[in-house]
Motif scaffolding. Structure first.
Motif, PDB file in Angstrom:
ATOM      1  N   PRO A  43       0.806  -1.232   0.000  1.00 54.39           N
ATOM      2  CA  PRO A  43       0.000   0.000   0.000  1.00 54.39           C
ATOM      3  C   PRO A  43       0.838   1.281   0.000  1.00 54.39           C
ATOM      4  O   PRO A  43       0.503   2.245  -0.691  1.00 54.39           O
ATOM      5  CB  PRO A  43      -0.811  -0.084   1.305  1.00 54.39           C
ATOM      6  CG  PRO A  43      -0.791  -1.494   1.695  1.00 54.39           C
ATOM      7  CD  PRO A  43       0.471  -2.080   1.155  1.00 54.39           C
ATOM      8  N   VAL A  44       1.935   1.260   0.767  1.00 54.80           N
ATOM      9  CA  VAL A  44       2.762   2.477   0.840  1.00 54.80           C
ATOM     10  C   VAL A  44       3.381   2.774  -0.519  1.00 54.80           C
ATOM     11  O   VAL A  44       3.342   3.905  -1.016  1.00 54.80           O
ATOM     12  CB  VAL A  44       3.843   2.337   1.942  1.00 54.80           C
ATOM     13  CG1 VAL A  44       4.886   3.440   1.823  1.00 54.80           C
ATOM     14  CG2 VAL A  44       3.194   2.389   3.312  1.00 54.80           C
TER      15      VAL A  44
ATOM     16  N   THR B 241       2.401   1.726  -3.463  1.00 56.40           N
ATOM     17  CA  THR B 241       1.349   2.104  -4.416  1.00 56.40           C
ATOM     18  C   THR B 241       0.936   3.560  -4.195  1.00 56.40           C
ATOM     19  O   THR B 241       0.726   4.308  -5.148  1.00 56.40           O
ATOM     20  CB  THR B 241       0.105   1.202  -4.227  1.00 56.40           C
ATOM     21  OG1 THR B 241       0.560  -0.138  -4.184  1.00 56.40           O
ATOM     22  CG2 THR B 241      -0.888   1.363  -5.351  1.00 56.40           C
ATOM     23  N   SER B 242       0.804   3.941  -2.920  1.00 57.75           N
ATOM     24  CA  SER B 242       0.395   5.317  -2.627  1.00 57.75           C
ATOM     25  C   SER B 242       1.411   6.306  -3.168  1.00 57.75           C
ATOM     26  O   SER B 242       1.035   7.314  -3.782  1.00 57.75           O
ATOM     27  CB  SER B 242       0.261   5.524  -1.115  1.00 57.75           C
ATOM     28  OG  SER B 242      -0.749   4.706  -0.624  1.00 57.75           O
TER      29      SER B 242
ATOM     30  N   ARG C 224       1.065   6.463  -6.845  1.00 56.27           N
ATOM     31  CA  ARG C 224      -0.182   7.118  -7.292  1.00 56.27           C
ATOM     32  C   ARG C 224      -0.226   8.612  -6.981  1.00 56.27           C
ATOM     33  O   ARG C 224      -1.057   9.329  -7.530  1.00 56.27           O
ATOM     34  CB  ARG C 224      -1.387   6.415  -6.688  1.00 56.27           C
ATOM     35  CG  ARG C 224      -1.472   5.001  -7.219  1.00 56.27           C
ATOM     36  CD  ARG C 224      -2.848   4.501  -7.412  1.00 56.27           C
ATOM     37  NE  ARG C 224      -2.768   3.225  -8.110  1.00 56.27           N
ATOM     38  CZ  ARG C 224      -3.776   2.426  -8.337  1.00 56.27           C
ATOM     39  NH1 ARG C 224      -4.976   2.784  -7.932  1.00 56.27           N
ATOM     40  NH2 ARG C 224      -3.633   1.297  -8.980  1.00 56.27           N
ATOM     41  N   SER C 225       0.663   9.059  -6.104  1.00 56.85           N
ATOM     42  CA  SER C 225       0.706  10.501  -5.855  1.00 56.85           C
ATOM     43  C   SER C 225       1.260  11.238  -7.075  1.00 56.85           C
ATOM     44  O   SER C 225       1.187  12.455  -7.155  1.00 56.85           O
ATOM     45  CB  SER C 225       1.535  10.815  -4.608  1.00 56.85           C
ATOM     46  OG  SER C 225       2.897  10.638  -4.867  1.00 56.85           O
TER      47      SER C 225
ATOM     48  N   ALA D  43     -10.295  13.709  -1.509  1.00 52.13           N
ATOM     49  CA  ALA D  43     -10.502  12.344  -2.015  1.00 52.13           C
ATOM     50  C   ALA D  43     -11.969  12.058  -2.306  1.00 52.13           C
ATOM     51  O   ALA D  43     -12.311  11.583  -3.382  1.00 52.13           O
ATOM     52  CB  ALA D  43      -9.965  11.331  -1.001  1.00 52.13           C
TER      53      ALA D  43
ATOM     54  N   PHE E 153      -7.953  11.525  -5.888  1.00 52.09           N
ATOM     55  CA  PHE E 153      -7.197  10.686  -4.964  1.00 52.09           C
ATOM     56  C   PHE E 153      -5.700  10.935  -5.085  1.00 52.09           C
ATOM     57  O   PHE E 153      -4.979  10.805  -4.103  1.00 52.09           O
ATOM     58  CB  PHE E 153      -7.531   9.207  -5.208  1.00 52.09           C
ATOM     59  CG  PHE E 153      -8.664   8.732  -4.352  1.00 52.09           C
ATOM     60  CD1 PHE E 153      -9.955   9.186  -4.579  1.00 52.09           C
ATOM     61  CD2 PHE E 153      -8.450   7.850  -3.305  1.00 52.09           C
ATOM     62  CE1 PHE E 153     -11.009   8.766  -3.783  1.00 52.09           C
ATOM     63  CE2 PHE E 153      -9.499   7.427  -2.499  1.00 52.09           C
ATOM     64  CZ  PHE E 153     -10.777   7.878  -2.737  1.00 52.09           C
TER      65      PHE E 153
ATOM     66  N   ILE F 285      -3.635  11.709  -1.838  1.00 50.58           N
ATOM     67  CA  ILE F 285      -2.498  10.889  -1.402  1.00 50.58           C
ATOM     68  C   ILE F 285      -1.268  11.772  -1.218  1.00 50.58           C
ATOM     69  O   ILE F 285      -0.498  11.610  -0.265  1.00 50.58           O
ATOM     70  CB  ILE F 285      -2.222   9.767  -2.431  1.00 50.58           C
ATOM     71  CG1 ILE F 285      -3.375   8.753  -2.416  1.00 50.58           C
ATOM     72  CG2 ILE F 285      -0.909   9.070  -2.138  1.00 50.58           C
ATOM     73  CD1 ILE F 285      -3.326   7.765  -3.560  1.00 50.58           C
ATOM     74  N   THR F 286      -1.105  12.736  -2.121  1.00 49.27           N
ATOM     75  CA  THR F 286       0.037  13.658  -2.004  1.00 49.27           C
ATOM     76  C   THR F 286      -0.021  14.385  -0.655  1.00 49.27           C
ATOM     77  O   THR F 286       0.997  14.506   0.040  1.00 49.27           O
ATOM     78  CB  THR F 286       0.007  14.682  -3.153  1.00 49.27           C
ATOM     79  OG1 THR F 286      -0.072  13.961  -4.375  1.00 49.27           O
ATOM     80  CG2 THR F 286       1.236  15.553  -3.151  1.00 49.27           C
TER      81      THR F 286
ATOM     82  N   GLY G 273      -1.466  13.311   1.990  1.00 49.84           N
ATOM     83  CA  GLY G 273      -1.175  12.285   2.997  1.00 49.84           C
ATOM     84  C   GLY G 273       0.328  12.087   3.154  1.00 49.84           C
ATOM     85  O   GLY G 273       0.842  11.969   4.267  1.00 49.84           O
ATOM     86  N   ILE G 274       1.023  12.074   2.009  1.00 48.74           N
ATOM     87  CA  ILE G 274       2.484  11.880   2.063  1.00 48.74           C
ATOM     88  C   ILE G 274       3.156  13.080   2.732  1.00 48.74           C
ATOM     89  O   ILE G 274       4.056  12.921   3.568  1.00 48.74           O
ATOM     90  CB  ILE G 274       3.032  11.637   0.636  1.00 48.74           C
ATOM     91  CG1 ILE G 274       2.580  10.247   0.171  1.00 48.74           C
ATOM     92  CG2 ILE G 274       4.554  11.766   0.591  1.00 48.74           C
ATOM     93  CD1 ILE G 274       2.867   9.948  -1.266  1.00 48.74           C
TER      94      ILE G 274
END
Lengths: 451, 292
Positions: free
Chosen positions: B27-28, B30-31, B34-35, B256, B262, B266-267, B269-270
């Motif tokens: 997941p990390v 992929t996140s 995807r950012s 989101a 998304f 996600i960006t 979130g990072i």
């Protein structure tokens, strides 16, 4: 022996884990959005229909209203009896989770054939995700169905952009802003249902002078923004200035019509017409103010009436928010509706179910048993409040300008609400600079949507 | 034989490794990937957009305003939780009656196990301007001029949420402190008593320095919790009034689930993860220096 058992145990666990991981990824080998088996279905409804009469078809159906599960089951049972080759597999989700659930289902390719959707909130599903099936072809093939709706502009509320000018959602229950009022408080104070905005303001002034909250509304849930936008819409309509940018939802907040609407809302806010601290008050508390008879009216939604009436011994009534003298009331119609997913393998059967949901028989059943506001014209429910409102809606102005949003306004609406709340809450806030801030946020949102 | 043992140990590690890969690494990664895309959360398809999401977020004034509010929220709740938690723990520890000790420990921990939604509803009702208990009591006590719509006033909304957040999570801090206090050797405490140390001196000169380790843990846990705050704020004010309580968690959610962006969410979130990491490292460093 013990050692062997342990080794086998470890291997079994590993195998199970691998199988579990593999299972998570199975059944999802398509790469998604770019593949669109549906497009074919959309343009050739007749072709898939040819199979429908013989094949047993199961339609996955996502809807809200857990409180009406029994009624929906009855509807489904009646439909299945009339269409023995179609089975409906329903799934209920709470209304405030439907977007997330649908999102997850589409992403994992487990989308339903038919889903709940608000007629005016189709932009995400049409523009951004391209998941909603165009329905014009089906409507054009059945003129009686197409012309059965309460107002001729109702279907058009789901058309979201000039680039994709098609109906994507069939209304099921009308949903619009109404003023819900306590008839006894009105009688006790010798008040009549106002016919104009001017009369409405006088009623509010009378109630406020008697320490009754005239029109409880939730700033927290965006009621005041909706009201302000209604005022703006009326101003644009009266002045004949609702054109161009405004219609595309790219409005100029600095226009005199919009500034006047903001100032008018603030005037009422400062006079305490919406109740004490309306930004601390959510929808439930607004309802409680009406139920505890502290408020004479609430700004609400027609669907709330049936839920509120059993909780209060006084009789409740409802009317459309009045327009200024000389103008017809504005009823910006929206509806709780349903749409067919493009990915559905059975669009023809799905549309058949939509037709049943909006049939006279089923609409009457729902109106009588759930006090839902039917979407059909010429349908009398026998409920005085509902029938009066339907008549008002039918005769309300359908020529008020409507915005066609080609972008998803969700997050933008929150930003605009925040700016407007600041304007209302700060006594020294300047209307022009607030409008400029709103305009800037709006432009940014549109531009980021175009990227 | 040794090779076989090594093989077996790797085999035993395999399930944990698989879980780690499936539920963390994948997941990390992929996140992060995807950012750099315009993924909308609905479709499997997405376009590569390079650093555009980072540029968009970086130049978004609302993001920085929310970051400021998040930091304020996190620091104030962390300090309040740590200081009050220590004082309450010391008070409970010092009680003579075992029955009261048990009762207070349970009472103070109860809010921790209550779901955020329940706590939010409870406090929203208590703080209601029309039906709320808080305003009613203020009126009864002759302090009616202080009564207000606590959550509807931008000047008080954030403070109220910080107070509720502290109320909900302080039980965890108190529990950690009490457990740590129980590990302090009795001899040390007895010696201090014999030397004439009072309660305040004992707290400051014995308990505080001996609990530095757990203070660090409490501080970092509260800080991380504060930076990730979402449920209480979402349920109590939804980020309002205005945007006075819009923290990063709320912005990520809106980006989101309201804007369906998304990639950008996600960006954010990072970026939030980087902020948490930096602050955690700084606080660890500061505390290590103090210990040194």
């Amino acid at each position: 022996m013990k050692k062997m058992t342990k080794v086998w145990g470890v291997w079994s666990i590993c195998a199970a884990l691998i199988l579990m991981l593999a299972a998570c990824g199975s059944g999802n080998k398509e790469t998604g959005a770019t593949e669109s088996p549906v497009a074919t279905n959309a343009t050739e409804p007749a072709a898939s229909a040819s199979n429908s009469s013989t094949e047993q078809v199961t339609l996955k159906f996502l809807y809200i209203w857990p409180e009406f599960e029994d009624k929906m089951n009855e509807t489904i049972k009646n439909f299945e009896a009339a269409n023995p080759n179609i089975k409906i597999k329903p799934e209920i989700v709470p209304w405030d989770k439907v977007i997330e659930v649908l999102q997850t289902k589409v992403a994992s390719k487990q989308e339903p054939d038919i889903s709940f959707g608000w007629t005016h909130w189709m932009a995400p599903f049409v523009n951004e995700v391209d998941a909603a099936l165009p329905l014009d072809e089906y409507l054009n093939k059945d003129e009686a169905w197409k012309n059965s709706f309460v107002r001729n502009d109702l279907l058009a509320t789901s058309i979201v952009s000039p680039e994709k000018p098609y109906v994507s959602n069939i209304p099921f229950k009308l949903s619009f802003q109404v003023v819900i009022y306590n008839k006894k408080i009105f009688e006790d104070n010798q008040l009549q249902i106002p016919q104009t905005l001017e009369q409405f303001e006088m009623i509010m002034s009378t109630l406020a002078s008697k320490n009754i909250i005239p029109l409880a509304a939730s700033g927290k849930d965006g009621n005041l923004d909706i009201l302000k936008d209604s005022f703006a819409g009326m101003n644009f309509y009266r002045n004949g200035t609702a054109t161009g940018d405004w219609l595309k939802g790219e409005e100029s907040y600095s226009s005199p019509e919009y500034l006047a609407a903001m100032e008018f809302t603030k005037k009422w806010f400062n006079q305490g017409y919406f109740g004490k601290d309306s930004f601390a008050v959510g929808g439930d508390e607004v309802s409680n103010l009406l139920l505890s008879k502290k408020a004479a009216m609430v700004l609400g939604n027609n669907n709330q009436i049936s839920a509120l009436q059993p909780q209060i011994d006084d009789e409740l009534g409802a009317f459309l928010f009045p327009a200024p003298e000389g103008m017809k009331a504005q009823a910006p119609l929206t509806a709780d509706g349903f749409f067919v997913l493009k990915a559905s393998k059975h669009p023809e059967e799905s549309v058949t179910f939509l037709k049943y949901l909006t049939s006279q028989e089923n609409q009457k059943l729902w109106a009588e048993s759930t006090q839902s506001m039917p979407v059909l014209k010429d349908l009398k429910t026998g409920n005085e409040t509902i029938d009066t409102l339907i008549d008002q809606v039918a005769s309300s102005a359908s020529d008020y300008p409507k915005q066609q949003l080609s972008y998803n306004p969700g997050e933008l609406a929150k930003l605009l609400q925040a700016s407007f709340a600041e304007y209302l809450l700060k006594s020294d806030a300047d209307v022009k600079s607030t409008a400029e801030k709103m305009e800037k946020d709006h432009r940014n949102a549109i531009n980021s949507g175009k990227q | 034989m040794t090779e076989r043992k090594t093989l077996m140990s790797y085999l035993f590690l395999l399930p944990a490794l698989l879980l780690f890969v499936a539920f963390f690494l994948y997941p990390v990664t992929t996140s992060i990937v995807r950012s750099f895309t315009d993924w909308n959360g609905f479709n499997a398809a997405f376009r590569w957009v390079g650093w555009r999401n980072y540029e968009t977020i970086w130049s978004d004034i609302h993001f920085w305003e929310s970051t400021g509010r998040t930091l304020k929220f996190a620091f104030i709740t962390t300090v309040a939780q740590t200081v009050l938690g220590f004082l309450i723990a010391f008070f409970i520890y010092s009680l003579v009656s075992e029955r009261w000790k048990k009762l207070l420990r349970v009472a103070i921990y109860t809010p921790v196990i209550l779901p955020g939604a329940v706590v939010s509803l409870l406090w929203v009702n208590m703080l209601s301007p029309n039906f709320g208990m808080v305003n009613e009591w203020l009126h009864k006590l002759g302090l009616g001029s202080f009564a207000r719509g606590w959550l509807g006033d931008p000047s008080t909304a954030m403070n109220m949420i910080m107070a509720v957040n502290t109320w909900k999570y302080i039980g965890l801090t108190v529990t950690f402190y009490i457990v740590a206090m129980l590990t302090i050797p009795k001899e040390v405490i007895e010696s201090a008593k014999i030397d004439g140390a009072g309660k305040t001196r004992m707290m400051w000169n014995i308990f505080r320095p001996l609990l530095t380790g757990i203070t660090e843990v409490n501080f970092i846990l509260s800080l991380i919790g504060g930076l990730k705050a979402f449920d209480l704020i979402y349920m109590m004010t939804g980020g309002g009034p205005g945007d006075s309580t819009t923290v990063l968690g709320i912005m990520v959610y809106r980006r989101a689930f309201l804007s369906f962006k998304f990639g950008e969410a996600i960006t954010m979130g990072i970026l939030l993860f980087i902020i948490i990491l930096v602050l955690t490292l700084i606080s660890r460093k500061l505390m290590a220096n103090r210990e040194g």
